[in-house]
Design an enzyme around this catalytic site. Structure first.
Site, PDB file in Angstrom:
ATOM      1  N   GLU A   1      54.249  49.210  25.178  1.00 42.68           N
ATOM      2  CA  GLU A   1      54.922  49.987  24.123  1.00 42.68           C
ATOM      3  C   GLU A   1      54.243  49.705  22.784  1.00 42.68           C
ATOM      4  O   GLU A   1      54.214  50.537  21.897  1.00 42.68           O
ATOM      5  CB  GLU A   1      56.417  49.619  24.058  1.00 42.68           C
ATOM      6  CG  GLU A   1      57.164  50.407  23.000  1.00 42.68           C
ATOM      7  CD  GLU A   1      58.678  50.335  23.133  1.00 42.68           C
ATOM      8  OE1 GLU A   1      59.188  50.324  24.276  1.00 42.68           O
ATOM      9  OE2 GLU A   1      59.344  50.293  22.092  1.00 42.68           O
TER      10      GLU A   1
ATOM     11  N   SER B   1      60.096  45.327  22.051  1.00 42.69           N
ATOM     12  CA  SER B   1      59.754  45.422  23.484  1.00 42.69           C
ATOM     13  C   SER B   1      58.245  45.521  23.650  1.00 42.69           C
ATOM     14  O   SER B   1      57.612  46.405  23.059  1.00 42.69           O
ATOM     15  CB  SER B   1      60.390  46.668  24.100  1.00 42.69           C
ATOM     16  OG  SER B   1      61.783  46.567  23.993  1.00 42.69           O
TER      17      SER B   1
ATOM     18  N   ARG C   1      59.290  57.165  23.506  1.00 42.71           N
ATOM     19  CA  ARG C   1      58.501  56.260  22.648  1.00 42.71           C
ATOM     20  C   ARG C   1      57.104  56.797  22.342  1.00 42.71           C
ATOM     21  O   ARG C   1      56.137  56.052  22.249  1.00 42.71           O
ATOM     22  CB  ARG C   1      58.375  54.857  23.270  1.00 42.71           C
ATOM     23  CG  ARG C   1      59.681  54.137  23.467  1.00 42.71           C
ATOM     24  CD  ARG C   1      60.400  53.815  22.157  1.00 42.71           C
ATOM     25  NE  ARG C   1      61.701  53.282  22.461  1.00 42.71           N
ATOM     26  CZ  ARG C   1      62.795  54.039  22.648  1.00 42.71           C
ATOM     27  NH1 ARG C   1      62.732  55.352  22.494  1.00 42.71           N
ATOM     28  NH2 ARG C   1      63.945  53.494  22.935  1.00 42.71           N
TER      29      ARG C   1
HETATM   30  C1  LIG Z   1      62.654  42.878  16.347  1.00 40.06           C
HETATM   31  C2  LIG Z   1      62.154  44.255  16.716  1.00 40.06           C
HETATM   32  C3  LIG Z   1      63.026  45.160  17.295  1.00 40.06           C
HETATM   33  C4  LIG Z   1      62.583  46.433  17.662  1.00 40.06           C
HETATM   34  N1  LIG Z   1      63.472  47.296  18.228  1.00 40.06           N
HETATM   35  C5  LIG Z   1      63.055  48.548  18.539  1.00 40.06           C
HETATM   36  C6  LIG Z   1      63.974  49.487  19.104  1.00 40.06           C
HETATM   37  O1  LIG Z   1      65.153  49.229  19.293  1.00 40.06           O
HETATM   38  N2  LIG Z   1      63.497  50.719  19.420  1.00 40.06           N
HETATM   39  C7  LIG Z   1      62.198  51.084  19.203  1.00 40.06           C
HETATM   40  O2  LIG Z   1      61.835  52.231  19.497  1.00 40.06           O
HETATM   41  N3  LIG Z   1      61.313  50.209  18.675  1.00 40.06           N
HETATM   42  C8  LIG Z   1      61.698  48.967  18.341  1.00 40.06           C
HETATM   43  N4  LIG Z   1      60.807  48.074  17.811  1.00 40.06           N
HETATM   44  C9  LIG Z   1      59.392  48.459  17.655  1.00 40.06           C
HETATM   45  C10 LIG Z   1      59.027  49.047  16.264  1.00 40.06           C
HETATM   46  O3  LIG Z   1      59.949  48.645  15.281  1.00 40.06           O
HETATM   47  C11 LIG Z   1      58.946  50.568  16.310  1.00 40.06           C
HETATM   48  O4  LIG Z   1      57.889  50.976  17.154  1.00 40.06           O
HETATM   49  C12 LIG Z   1      58.759  51.193  14.928  1.00 40.06           C
HETATM   50  O5  LIG Z   1      58.849  52.569  15.047  1.00 40.06           O
HETATM   51  C13 LIG Z   1      57.463  50.787  14.240  1.00 40.06           C
HETATM   52  O6  LIG Z   1      57.613  51.122  12.872  1.00 40.06           O
HETATM   53  P1  LIG Z   1      56.650  50.507  11.756  1.00 40.06           P
HETATM   54  O7  LIG Z   1      56.934  51.235  10.497  1.00 40.06           O
HETATM   55  O8  LIG Z   1      56.737  49.031  11.702  1.00 40.06           O
HETATM   56  O9  LIG Z   1      55.258  50.981  12.350  1.00 40.06           O
HETATM   57  P2  LIG Z   1      53.874  50.213  12.500  1.00 40.06           P
HETATM   58  O10 LIG Z   1      53.960  49.133  13.519  1.00 40.06           O
HETATM   59  O11 LIG Z   1      53.378  49.863  11.157  1.00 40.06           O
HETATM   60  O12 LIG Z   1      53.030  51.408  13.126  1.00 40.06           O
HETATM   61  C14 LIG Z   1      53.364  51.885  14.417  1.00 40.06           C
HETATM   62  C15 LIG Z   1      52.582  53.158  14.730  1.00 40.06           C
HETATM   63  O13 LIG Z   1      52.952  54.171  13.812  1.00 40.06           O
HETATM   64  C16 LIG Z   1      51.813  54.605  13.075  1.00 40.06           C
HETATM   65  N5  LIG Z   1      52.259  54.880  11.723  1.00 40.06           N
HETATM   66  C17 LIG Z   1      53.014  54.097  10.903  1.00 40.06           C
HETATM   67  N6  LIG Z   1      53.267  54.749   9.750  1.00 40.06           N
HETATM   68  C18 LIG Z   1      52.643  55.948   9.847  1.00 40.06           C
HETATM   69  C19 LIG Z   1      52.512  57.078   8.984  1.00 40.06           C
HETATM   70  N7  LIG Z   1      53.089  57.114   7.782  1.00 40.06           N
HETATM   71  N8  LIG Z   1      51.789  58.138   9.422  1.00 40.06           N
HETATM   72  C20 LIG Z   1      51.215  58.144  10.645  1.00 40.06           C
HETATM   73  N9  LIG Z   1      51.302  57.116  11.499  1.00 40.06           N
HETATM   74  C21 LIG Z   1      52.011  56.038  11.103  1.00 40.06           C
HETATM   75  C22 LIG Z   1      50.794  53.471  13.176  1.00 40.06           C
HETATM   76  O14 LIG Z   1      49.482  53.936  12.988  1.00 40.06           O
HETATM   77  C23 LIG Z   1      51.072  52.994  14.591  1.00 40.06           C
HETATM   78  O15 LIG Z   1      50.461  53.888  15.497  1.00 40.06           O
HETATM   79  C24 LIG Z   1      61.232  46.796  17.435  1.00 40.06           C
HETATM   80  C25 LIG Z   1      60.354  45.880  16.825  1.00 40.06           C
HETATM   81  C26 LIG Z   1      60.810  44.624  16.464  1.00 40.06           C
HETATM   82  C27 LIG Z   1      59.860  43.665  15.803  1.00 40.06           C
END
Ligand SMILES: Cc1cc2nc3c(=O)[nH]c(=O)nc-3n(C[C@H](O)[C@H](O)[C@H](O)COP(=O)(O)OP(=O)(O)OC[C@H]3O[C@@H](n4cnc5c(N)ncnc54)[C@H](O)[C@@H]3O)c2cc1C
Length: 307
Positions: A291, A220, A173
């Protein structure tokens, strides 16, 4: 602030000044961001970098906010939404996707081309950029298994360059320091020929629905513990499943999630985090590592003013 707005208007970059955690974070709570910008080109990112430096406002790239909590006092910087960048190209087993593309869309494209590898990640409400930064994973698959190359915009130098999968610092992660001070523009995924992609994805998504809460959350709250067990197991054993503070709850369906019951604040979330980690430390001697990512500042409770 007026000068920042003036510069953004001059640069023809779409932006909003009235958005906050309710709109930007999947927890649907938290303070306002000073500015949320929607760049659609590298040129727009270059201008945002100049504006950020001129007004000492940090840039925070984000996707669907599914791992990001904005504290109630708000974020004094520029949230850089990547969802406007949506280019796609394919060559052989490789799929190159702009960072703002949600994984659901990526899966549709992969299925059309008969390319497998992303199915286990299908139900995650996230963008390709966010998933690469956090090395998202599920059911034994992680983004690091698939990333062949990422193209980035360097927020310090303004340069655009490629980072190969072999040069990354991925861990559980985390992408380590690989993407510090960088905005991921696109990611080349190395996939494999496969059949029944949609069916496999539907299977994993259904598994998620069975075990995970449907209310707004950030997934999580904490990482798995070093013994490989989900933090939710220990939080449950500490007797905290279903605990409510304000409008937030340690989900009674899955203690690894904190959900918004409809009127939560970010402080409700962080209080439940503190309660969980304190109880698990006392009862099991285990330190829980968050996380989720927390940005912004808290509200100063003494006078209600921003700290
Ligand atoms: C219902 C639910 C289920 C989930 N299940 C999982 C799972 O099974 N496994 C898992 O690993 N995670 C899970 N997550 C957590 C989350 O979805 C992940 O961490 C995901 O990778 C975040 O993606 P996001 O685009 O929403 O990122 P954001 O929350 O918008 O950003 C997360 C991080 O990435 C950075 N970031 C985003 N886009 C960029 C970019 N283009 N360039 C540089 N940095 C960037 C941000 O600055 C921040 O540090 C879950 C979340 C929810 C709400």
């Amino acid at each position: 602030m007026n000068e920042v707005i003036h510069e953004l208007n001059n640069s023809k970059i779409a932006f909003k000044t009235d958005l906050g955690g309710k709109e930007l974070s999947a927890f649907r709570a938290g303070g306002k961001a000073l500015v949320t910008a929607y760049p659609e080109s590298v040129k727009a990112l270059e201008r945002l970098k100049d504006i950020s430096e001129a007004f000492s406002l940090p840039l925070y790239p984000f996707g669907l906010g599914s791992n990001t909590l904005i504290l109630d006092g708000g974020y004094d910087g520029i949230m850089v939404s990547m969802v406007g960048m949506r280019r796609i190209s394919a060559s052989g087993n490789e799929l190159t996707l702009s960072a703002g593309i949600p994984v659901t869309v990526a899966l549709d494209i992969a299925a059309e081309k008969g390319l497998g590898g992303l199915e286990e990640l299908g139900g995650i409400p996230a963008t390709i950029g966010g998933m690469t930064k956090t090395n998202a994973g599920a059911f034994g698959r992680e983004m690091s298994d698939l990333v062949a190359e990422a193209t980035v915009f360097d927020m310090k130098t303004g340069e655009v360059y490629k980072i190969k999968g072999s040069e990354t610092d991925f861990g559980y992660r985390t992408s380590g320091s690989t993407f510090h001070d960088k905005i991921i523009l696109s990611v080349k995924l190395d996939l494999m020929p496969a059949a029944k992609i949609k069916e496999k994805c539907a299977y994993y998504t259904a598994l998620r629905r069975e075990t995970q809460p449907s209310r707004p959350s950030l997934g999580s709250t904490f990482k798995r513990t070093p013994d490989g067990i989900g933090a939710g197991y220990y939080i449950d054993k500490a007797g905290l499943k279903g605990t409510v503070i304000g409008g937030a709850e340690i989900s009674s369906k899955h203690a690894g999630f904190i959900v918004n019951r409809g009127h939560a604040t970010a402080a409700d979330y962080t209080k439940l985090m503190a309660l969980s980690s304190g109880a698990v430390k006392r009862k099991f001697g285990i330190d829980l590592e968050p996380e989720i990512e927390i940005i912004g500042k808290e509200i100063n409770r003494d006078d209600g003013a921003r700290t």
